[in-house]
Design a protein around this motif. Structure first.
Motif, PDB file in Angstrom:
ATOM      1  N   PRO A  72      14.299  -2.684  66.264  1.00  0.00           N
ATOM      2  CA  PRO A  72      15.123  -3.730  65.644  1.00  0.00           C
ATOM      3  C   PRO A  72      16.594  -3.522  66.013  1.00  0.00           C
ATOM      4  O   PRO A  72      17.086  -2.391  65.983  1.00  0.00           O
ATOM      5  N   THR A  73      17.285  -4.609  66.368  1.00  0.00           N
ATOM      6  CA  THR A  73      18.695  -4.478  66.758  1.00  0.00           C
ATOM      7  C   THR A  73      19.633  -5.351  65.942  1.00  0.00           C
ATOM      8  O   THR A  73      20.782  -4.976  65.747  1.00  0.00           O
ATOM      9  N   ALA A  74      19.187  -6.506  65.513  1.00  0.00           N
ATOM     10  CA  ALA A  74      20.064  -7.412  64.772  1.00  0.00           C
ATOM     11  C   ALA A  74      19.222  -8.285  63.855  1.00  0.00           C
ATOM     12  O   ALA A  74      18.043  -8.523  64.123  1.00  0.00           O
ATOM     13  N   SER A  75      19.846  -8.756  62.788  1.00  0.00           N
ATOM     14  CA  SER A  75      19.147  -9.691  61.915  1.00  0.00           C
ATOM     15  C   SER A  75      20.159 -10.641  61.282  1.00  0.00           C
ATOM     16  O   SER A  75      21.343 -10.328  61.176  1.00  0.00           O
ATOM     17  N   PHE A  76      19.665 -11.809  60.901  1.00  0.00           N
ATOM     18  CA  PHE A  76      20.496 -12.785  60.214  1.00  0.00           C
ATOM     19  C   PHE A  76      19.591 -13.724  59.424  1.00  0.00           C
ATOM     20  O   PHE A  76      18.398 -13.849  59.704  1.00  0.00           O
ATOM     21  N   THR A  77      20.174 -14.370  58.442  1.00  0.00           N
ATOM     22  CA  THR A  77      19.462 -15.358  57.654  1.00  0.00           C
ATOM     23  C   THR A  77      20.029 -16.723  58.004  1.00  0.00           C
ATOM     24  O   THR A  77      21.246 -16.914  57.991  1.00  0.00           O
ATOM     25  N   ASP A  78      19.147 -17.667  58.369  1.00  0.00           N
ATOM     26  CA  ASP A  78      19.627 -19.002  58.749  1.00  0.00           C
ATOM     27  C   ASP A  78      19.887 -19.852  57.503  1.00  0.00           C
ATOM     28  O   ASP A  78      19.665 -19.398  56.369  1.00  0.00           O
ATOM     29  N   THR A  79      20.355 -21.062  57.704  1.00  0.00           N
ATOM     30  CA  THR A  79      20.744 -21.919  56.586  1.00  0.00           C
ATOM     31  C   THR A  79      19.572 -22.318  55.689  1.00  0.00           C
ATOM     32  O   THR A  79      19.774 -22.685  54.535  1.00  0.00           O
ATOM     33  N   SER A  80      18.342 -22.212  56.197  1.00  0.00           N
ATOM     34  CA  SER A  80      17.178 -22.530  55.370  1.00  0.00           C
ATOM     35  C   SER A  80      16.687 -21.319  54.576  1.00  0.00           C
ATOM     36  O   SER A  80      15.766 -21.429  53.780  1.00  0.00           O
ATOM     37  N   GLY A  81      17.308 -20.149  54.841  1.00  0.00           N
ATOM     38  CA  GLY A  81      16.909 -18.927  54.153  1.00  0.00           C
ATOM     39  C   GLY A  81      15.918 -18.081  54.921  1.00  0.00           C
ATOM     40  O   GLY A  81      15.515 -17.018  54.460  1.00  0.00           O
ATOM     41  N   ALA A  82      15.508 -18.519  56.107  1.00  0.00           N
ATOM     42  CA  ALA A  82      14.580 -17.736  56.930  1.00  0.00           C
ATOM     43  C   ALA A  82      15.309 -16.521  57.513  1.00  0.00           C
ATOM     44  O   ALA A  82      16.448 -16.625  57.956  1.00  0.00           O
ATOM     45  N   VAL A  83      14.631 -15.388  57.498  1.00  0.00           N
ATOM     46  CA  VAL A  83      15.208 -14.156  58.023  1.00  0.00           C
ATOM     47  C   VAL A  83      14.752 -13.958  59.463  1.00  0.00           C
ATOM     48  O   VAL A  83      13.558 -13.870  59.740  1.00  0.00           O
ATOM     49  N   HIS A  84      15.719 -13.917  60.380  1.00  0.00           N
ATOM     50  CA  HIS A  84      15.465 -13.701  61.800  1.00  0.00           C
ATOM     51  C   HIS A  84      15.804 -12.250  62.138  1.00  0.00           C
ATOM     52  O   HIS A  84      16.845 -11.755  61.713  1.00  0.00           O
ATOM     53  N   GLN A  85      14.953 -11.593  62.896  1.00  0.00           N
ATOM     54  CA  GLN A  85      15.248 -10.246  63.360  1.00  0.00           C
ATOM     55  C   GLN A  85      14.975 -10.191  64.852  1.00  0.00           C
ATOM     56  O   GLN A  85      13.961 -10.689  65.339  1.00  0.00           O
ATOM     57  N   ILE A  86      15.932  -9.611  65.581  1.00  0.00           N
ATOM     58  CA  ILE A  86      15.782  -9.417  67.021  1.00  0.00           C
ATOM     59  C   ILE A  86      15.339  -7.977  67.247  1.00  0.00           C
ATOM     60  O   ILE A  86      15.957  -7.038  66.738  1.00  0.00           O
ATOM     61  N   LEU A  87      14.270  -7.809  68.008  1.00  0.00           N
ATOM     62  CA  LEU A  87      13.764  -6.495  68.377  1.00  0.00           C
ATOM     63  C   LEU A  87      13.758  -6.422  69.895  1.00  0.00           C
ATOM     64  O   LEU A  87      13.514  -7.431  70.563  1.00  0.00           O
ATOM     65  N   VAL A  88      14.048  -5.253  70.448  1.00  0.00           N
ATOM     66  CA  VAL A  88      14.059  -5.116  71.904  1.00  0.00           C
ATOM     67  C   VAL A  88      13.112  -4.004  72.340  1.00  0.00           C
ATOM     68  O   VAL A  88      12.851  -3.057  71.600  1.00  0.00           O
ATOM     69  N   SER A  89      12.605  -4.145  73.560  1.00  0.00           N
ATOM     70  CA  SER A  89      11.750  -3.123  74.165  1.00  0.00           C
ATOM     71  C   SER A  89      12.041  -3.067  75.656  1.00  0.00           C
ATOM     72  O   SER A  89      12.716  -3.939  76.198  1.00  0.00           O
ATOM     73  N   GLU A  90      11.521  -2.044  76.297  1.00  0.00           N
ATOM     74  CA  GLU A  90      11.675  -1.846  77.749  1.00  0.00           C
ATOM     75  C   GLU A  90      13.137  -1.919  78.183  1.00  0.00           C
ATOM     76  O   GLU A  90      13.468  -2.479  79.224  1.00  0.00           O
ATOM     77  N   SER A  91      14.015  -1.330  77.399  1.00  0.00           N
ATOM     78  CA  SER A  91      15.448  -1.362  77.686  1.00  0.00           C
ATOM     79  C   SER A  91      15.779  -0.449  78.863  1.00  0.00           C
ATOM     80  O   SER A  91      15.323   0.694  78.923  1.00  0.00           O
ATOM     81  N   THR A  92      16.568  -0.977  79.815  1.00  0.00           N
ATOM     82  CA  THR A  92      16.973  -0.226  80.997  1.00  0.00           C
ATOM     83  C   THR A  92      18.465  -0.431  81.223  1.00  0.00           C
ATOM     84  O   THR A  92      18.943  -1.564  81.216  1.00  0.00           O
ATOM     85  N   GLN A  93      19.191   0.666  81.414  1.00  0.00           N
ATOM     86  CA  GLN A  93      20.625   0.546  81.696  1.00  0.00           C
ATOM     87  C   GLN A  93      20.852  -0.205  82.997  1.00  0.00           C
ATOM     88  O   GLN A  93      20.087  -0.062  83.957  1.00  0.00           O
ATOM     89  N   GLN A  94      21.918  -1.007  83.015  1.00  0.00           N
ATOM     90  CA  GLN A  94      22.286  -1.802  84.181  1.00  0.00           C
ATOM     91  C   GLN A  94      23.629  -1.277  84.699  1.00  0.00           C
ATOM     92  O   GLN A  94      24.672  -1.679  84.196  1.00  0.00           O
ATOM     93  N   PRO A  95      23.622  -0.369  85.695  1.00  0.00           N
ATOM     94  CA  PRO A  95      24.878   0.188  86.213  1.00  0.00           C
ATOM     95  C   PRO A  95      25.860  -0.908  86.628  1.00  0.00           C
ATOM     96  O   PRO A  95      25.459  -1.966  87.113  1.00  0.00           O
ATOM     97  N   GLY A  96      27.126  -0.649  86.381  1.00  0.00           N
ATOM     98  CA  GLY A  96      28.164  -1.605  86.751  1.00  0.00           C
ATOM     99  C   GLY A  96      28.450  -2.635  85.673  1.00  0.00           C
ATOM    100  O   GLY A  96      29.235  -3.551  85.897  1.00  0.00           O
ATOM    101  N   THR A  97      27.783  -2.506  84.515  1.00  0.00           N
ATOM    102  CA  THR A  97      28.040  -3.420  83.404  1.00  0.00           C
ATOM    103  C   THR A  97      28.547  -2.628  82.199  1.00  0.00           C
ATOM    104  O   THR A  97      28.384  -1.407  82.128  1.00  0.00           O
ATOM    105  N   ASN A  98      29.141  -3.328  81.264  1.00  0.00           N
ATOM    106  CA  ASN A  98      29.638  -2.720  80.031  1.00  0.00           C
ATOM    107  C   ASN A  98      29.013  -3.442  78.847  1.00  0.00           C
ATOM    108  O   ASN A  98      29.064  -4.667  78.762  1.00  0.00           O
ATOM    109  N   SER A  99      28.437  -2.680  77.927  1.00  0.00           N
ATOM    110  CA  SER A  99      27.807  -3.255  76.751  1.00  0.00           C
ATOM    111  C   SER A  99      28.842  -3.932  75.869  1.00  0.00           C
ATOM    112  O   SER A  99      29.892  -3.366  75.574  1.00  0.00           O
ATOM    113  N   LEU A 100      28.545  -5.158  75.450  1.00  0.00           N
ATOM    114  CA  LEU A 100      29.388  -5.853  74.486  1.00  0.00           C
ATOM    115  C   LEU A 100      29.020  -5.454  73.059  1.00  0.00           C
ATOM    116  O   LEU A 100      29.791  -5.673  72.132  1.00  0.00           O
ATOM    117  N   VAL A 101      27.839  -4.848  72.898  1.00  0.00           N
ATOM    118  CA  VAL A 101      27.366  -4.428  71.585  1.00  0.00           C
ATOM    119  C   VAL A 101      27.917  -3.054  71.230  1.00  0.00           C
ATOM    120  O   VAL A 101      28.327  -2.815  70.099  1.00  0.00           O
TER     121      VAL A 101
END
Length: 128
Positions: free
Chosen positions: A67-96
């Motif tokens: 799990p990386t992030a979650s939010f509740t939308d205007t209807s009250g539904a809970v959204h959660q973002i989950l990530v897998s198979e994460s691989t670093q990308q050389p030459g980039t900078n994380s905004l997170v």
């Protein structure tokens, strides 16, 4: 099987089939695939760790997603973002996590505890 094809004002060409969306970006060799169903035309749609639309958030975590992030939308539904198979990308900078190298990954979105969308690649270095 139905199909829809169009190019938007940002030069992203999108093709939609039942439960699948493929977006191709004109200014790069980048493409993104999104699953909105567990199957399309009889073909099972799963991420590499075996997650499909309709699975529970708990089963997705048990399969290896984080799990990386979650939010509740205007209807009250809970959204959660989950990530897998994460691989670093050389030459980039994380905004997170500023100062870290950016990553690409598979993104699983859960709404009220059920996976509703799987998309790849996702990343933490592209600005919206």
């Amino acid at each position: 099987m139905s199909q829809e094809h169009h190019t938007d004002p940002w030069d992203v060409t999108t093709t939609k089939w039942d439960g699948v969306i493929v977006s191709v970006y004109a200014d790069s060799a980048k493409a993104r695939i999104t699953f909105l169903a567990a199957a399309s035309a009889g073909v099972s749609l799963r991420s590499a760790i075996g997650v499909s639309v309709g699975m529970t958030k708990e089963a997705t975590i048990a399969a290896g997603a984080t799990p990386t992030a979650s939010f509740t939308d205007t209807s009250g539904a809970v959204h959660q973002i989950l990530v897998s198979e994460s691989t670093q990308q050389p030459g980039t900078n994380s905004l997170v996590t500023p100062g870290d190298v950016g990553s690409v990954y598979v993104e699983h979105e859960s709404v009220d505890g059920t996976v509703t969308r799987i998309a790849a690649p996702g990343d933490d270095f592209s600005d919206l």
